[in-house]
Design a protein around this motif. Structure first.
Motif, PDB file in Angstrom:
ATOM      1  N   GLY A 136       0.764  -1.233   0.000  1.00 11.73           N
ATOM      2  CA  GLY A 136       0.000   0.000   0.000  1.00 11.73           C
ATOM      3  C   GLY A 136       0.794   1.281   0.000  1.00 11.73           C
ATOM      4  N   CYS A 137       2.086   1.220  -0.330  1.00  8.89           N
ATOM      5  CA  CYS A 137       2.928   2.425  -0.345  1.00  8.89           C
ATOM      6  C   CYS A 137       3.061   2.939  -1.779  1.00  8.89           C
ATOM      7  N   ALA A 138       2.035   3.628  -2.255  1.00  9.31           N
ATOM      8  CA  ALA A 138       1.994   4.082  -3.646  1.00  9.31           C
ATOM      9  C   ALA A 138       3.081   5.102  -3.944  1.00  9.31           C
ATOM     10  N   ASP A 139       3.403   5.955  -2.983  1.00 10.26           N
ATOM     11  CA  ASP A 139       4.451   6.951  -3.217  1.00 10.26           C
ATOM     12  C   ASP A 139       5.810   6.288  -3.434  1.00 10.26           C
ATOM     13  N   LEU A 140       6.102   5.254  -2.643  1.00 13.59           N
ATOM     14  CA  LEU A 140       7.358   4.528  -2.818  1.00 13.59           C
ATOM     15  C   LEU A 140       7.374   3.762  -4.137  1.00 13.59           C
ATOM     16  N   LEU A 141       6.222   3.228  -4.530  1.00  9.30           N
ATOM     17  CA  LEU A 141       6.132   2.538  -5.817  1.00  9.30           C
ATOM     18  C   LEU A 141       6.467   3.485  -6.955  1.00  9.30           C
ATOM     19  N   ASP A 142       5.894   4.671  -6.941  1.00  9.83           N
ATOM     20  CA  ASP A 142       6.188   5.651  -8.006  1.00  9.83           C
ATOM     21  C   ASP A 142       7.668   6.022  -8.009  1.00  9.83           C
ATOM     22  N   GLU A 143       8.242   6.194  -6.829  1.00  9.78           N
ATOM     23  CA  GLU A 143       9.662   6.535  -6.729  1.00  9.78           C
ATOM     24  C   GLU A 143      10.527   5.404  -7.289  1.00  9.78           C
ATOM     25  N   LEU A 144      10.180   4.162  -6.947  1.00 10.09           N
ATOM     26  CA  LEU A 144      10.991   3.037  -7.408  1.00 10.09           C
ATOM     27  C   LEU A 144      10.846   2.817  -8.906  1.00 10.09           C
TER      28      LEU A 144
ATOM     29  N   ALA B 158      -4.562   2.670  -4.806  1.00  6.53           N
ATOM     30  CA  ALA B 158      -3.722   3.386  -5.768  1.00  6.53           C
ATOM     31  C   ALA B 158      -2.620   2.492  -6.314  1.00  6.53           C
ATOM     32  N   VAL B 159      -2.071   1.606  -5.467  1.00  7.49           N
ATOM     33  CA  VAL B 159      -1.036   0.671  -5.925  1.00  7.49           C
ATOM     34  C   VAL B 159      -1.601  -0.271  -6.986  1.00  7.49           C
ATOM     35  N   ILE B 160      -2.766  -0.841  -6.712  1.00  7.82           N
ATOM     36  CA  ILE B 160      -3.370  -1.755  -7.684  1.00  7.82           C
ATOM     37  C   ILE B 160      -3.667  -1.036  -8.989  1.00  7.82           C
ATOM     38  N   GLU B 161      -4.207   0.168  -8.896  1.00  2.00           N
ATOM     39  CA  GLU B 161      -4.524   0.917 -10.115  1.00  2.00           C
ATOM     40  C   GLU B 161      -3.256   1.277 -10.885  1.00  2.00           C
TER      41      GLU B 161
ATOM     42  N   TYR C  21       6.535  -0.464   4.193  1.00  2.00           N
ATOM     43  CA  TYR C  21       5.547   0.295   4.963  1.00  2.00           C
ATOM     44  C   TYR C  21       6.088   0.725   6.326  1.00  2.00           C
ATOM     45  N   LYS C  22       7.136   0.053   6.804  1.00  3.62           N
ATOM     46  CA  LYS C  22       7.771   0.441   8.065  1.00  3.62           C
ATOM     47  C   LYS C  22       9.034   1.259   7.843  1.00  3.62           C
ATOM     48  N   SER C  23       9.869   0.811   6.891  1.00  2.00           N
ATOM     49  CA  SER C  23      11.205   1.386   6.717  1.00  2.00           C
ATOM     50  C   SER C  23      11.266   2.536   5.726  1.00  2.00           C
ATOM     51  N   GLY C  24      10.263   2.597   4.810  1.00  2.00           N
ATOM     52  CA  GLY C  24      10.340   3.558   3.714  1.00  2.00           C
ATOM     53  C   GLY C  24      11.258   3.086   2.597  1.00  2.00           C
ATOM     54  N   LYS C  25      11.778   1.859   2.707  1.00  2.00           N
ATOM     55  CA  LYS C  25      12.674   1.309   1.695  1.00  2.00           C
ATOM     56  C   LYS C  25      11.950   0.248   0.880  1.00  2.00           C
TER      57      LYS C  25
END
Length: 262
Positions: free
Chosen positions: A33-41, A74-77, A232-236
Motif C-alpha cells: 500500500g505504499c503508492a508513493d514509494l512505488l512511483d519513486e521506485l 492506488a497501488v493496484i490501479e 511500509y515500516k522502513s520507507g525502503k
C-alpha cells in the motif's frame, strides 16, 4: 598452477545463476500500500533501464501489494495501468492478495484475517471513512467491499501468478518447500512458507527470488534472494536487477535521520 586457477575461476563464473541473453529483469519486493514509494521506485527502474541500454525488460512484482500501508487501491490501479500500457509487467499473488480476494468473496475466515493483518487500511484506501469501518459487522463489510472495490481491480488481482521461472531463477512470493521439485509445489507454500525454506542452506533447482519475510536490506543466500525490505515500516522499497549473471539492486531512500528521530 595458473592453469588450475583459471579453470577454477571459469567454473565459478559458469555456476553463477543467470537469465537468458538479451533479457533484463527487475523484481520488486512487497509494496503493502505504499503508492508513493512505488512511483519513486518505478522512476529509479526506468532511469536504470535506460542507462543500461536496449534489452527485453520485464518487471516482476513479488506480491503483497495491499494492506498495512495507506494506498492499496492506488497501488493496484498503478500496476493495472502499467500492465495495460507497457505489457512488460507480471505480478505474483501474495498471501495478502489471497486473503483480500477471499474477503471480497465473503469467506468468513479470510475476512476476519483480512481485518487483522492490515485490511482496514486497504478498505479505507477505497474511500470508506474510518467511522463507518468501525461500526460495520463482518457481513456488512463484505457488502461494502463489493461496492467499493472496482471489478477491474478484482479481475486484475485474480489473474496474478503463483510462480515465474526465467533462466536459473524462480520468482515466488514467500518461498518453496525445499524437498519438493518446483513443478510440484503447493500454492499454500508459495504464498505462506517461512522456516523450512528460510532455514535451508544448500542450492535448489533454481535460485529463488522472493518477498514475504522482511529484512533490513536485500538478503542474498546460497539458495535464495529476499527482496522484502519492509517498505511500509522502513520507507525502503527494493527492486532486484538481473541481467546475464549480473545482480544489482535499486532502493527508495527511506526516512531521513531527522524523520526517524521524530
Amino acid at each position: 598452477m595458473i592453469s588450475k586457477l583459471f579453470k577454477s575461476r571459469t567454473a565459478a563464473k559458469a555456476s553463477a545463476p543467470s537469465v537468458p541473453e538479451g533479457q533484463r529483469v527487475y523484481a520488486v519486493g512487497d509494496i503493502h500500500g505504499c503508492a508513493d514509494l512505488l512511483d519513486e521506485l518505478i522512476a529509479l527502474i526506468d532511469a536504470d533501464d535506460a542507462e543500461r541500454g536496449p534489452a527485453d525488460t520485464l518487471l516482476i512484482f513479488l506480491g503483497d501489494l495491499v494492506d498495512r500501508g495507506p494506498a492499496s487501491a492506488a497501488v493496484i490501479e498503478r500496476l493495472r495501468t502499467l500492465s495495460a500500457t507497457r505489457g512488460n509487467v507480471r505480478c505474483l499473488l501474495g498471501n495478502h492478495e489471497e486473503i483480500f480476494l477471499g474477503a471480497l468473496d465473503g469467506e468468513p475466515k479470510a475476512l476476519r484475517l483480512f481485518c487483522r493483518i492490515g485490511g482496514r487500511e486497504t478498505v479505507l484506501s477505497y474511500g470508506m471513512e474510518s467511522t463507518e469501518y468501525e461500526r460495520l459487522d463482518y457481513e456488512e463489510l463484505v457488502h461494502r467491499l463489493t461496492d467499493l472495490v472496482p471489478g477491474e481491480h478484482r479481475a486484475f488481482v485474480g489473474n496474478f501468478e503463483d510462480m515465474i521461472v526465467i533462466g536459473d531463477y524462480a520468482f515466488v512470493h514467500a518461498g518453496v518447500r525445499p524437498d519438493a521439485p518446483l513443478d510440484r509445489q503447493r500454492t499454500a507454500d508459495l504464498r505462506w512458507i517461512r522456516d523450512p525454506f528460510l532455514d535451508h542452506r544448500t542450492r535448489l533447482e533454481k535460485t529463488i527470488v522472493h518477498g514475504h519475510t522482511m529484512t533490513d536490506d536485500i538478503e542474498h543466500r546460497t539458495h535464495r534472494i529476499g527482496v522484502d525490505t519492509g517498505a511500509y515500516k522502513s520507507g525502503k522499497l527494493t527492486a532486484l536487477g538481473l541481467e546475464g549473471s549480473d545482480v544489482w539492486h535499486l532502493q527508495t531512500a527511506g526516512p531521513s535521520l531527522e524523520d526517524a528521530s521524530t
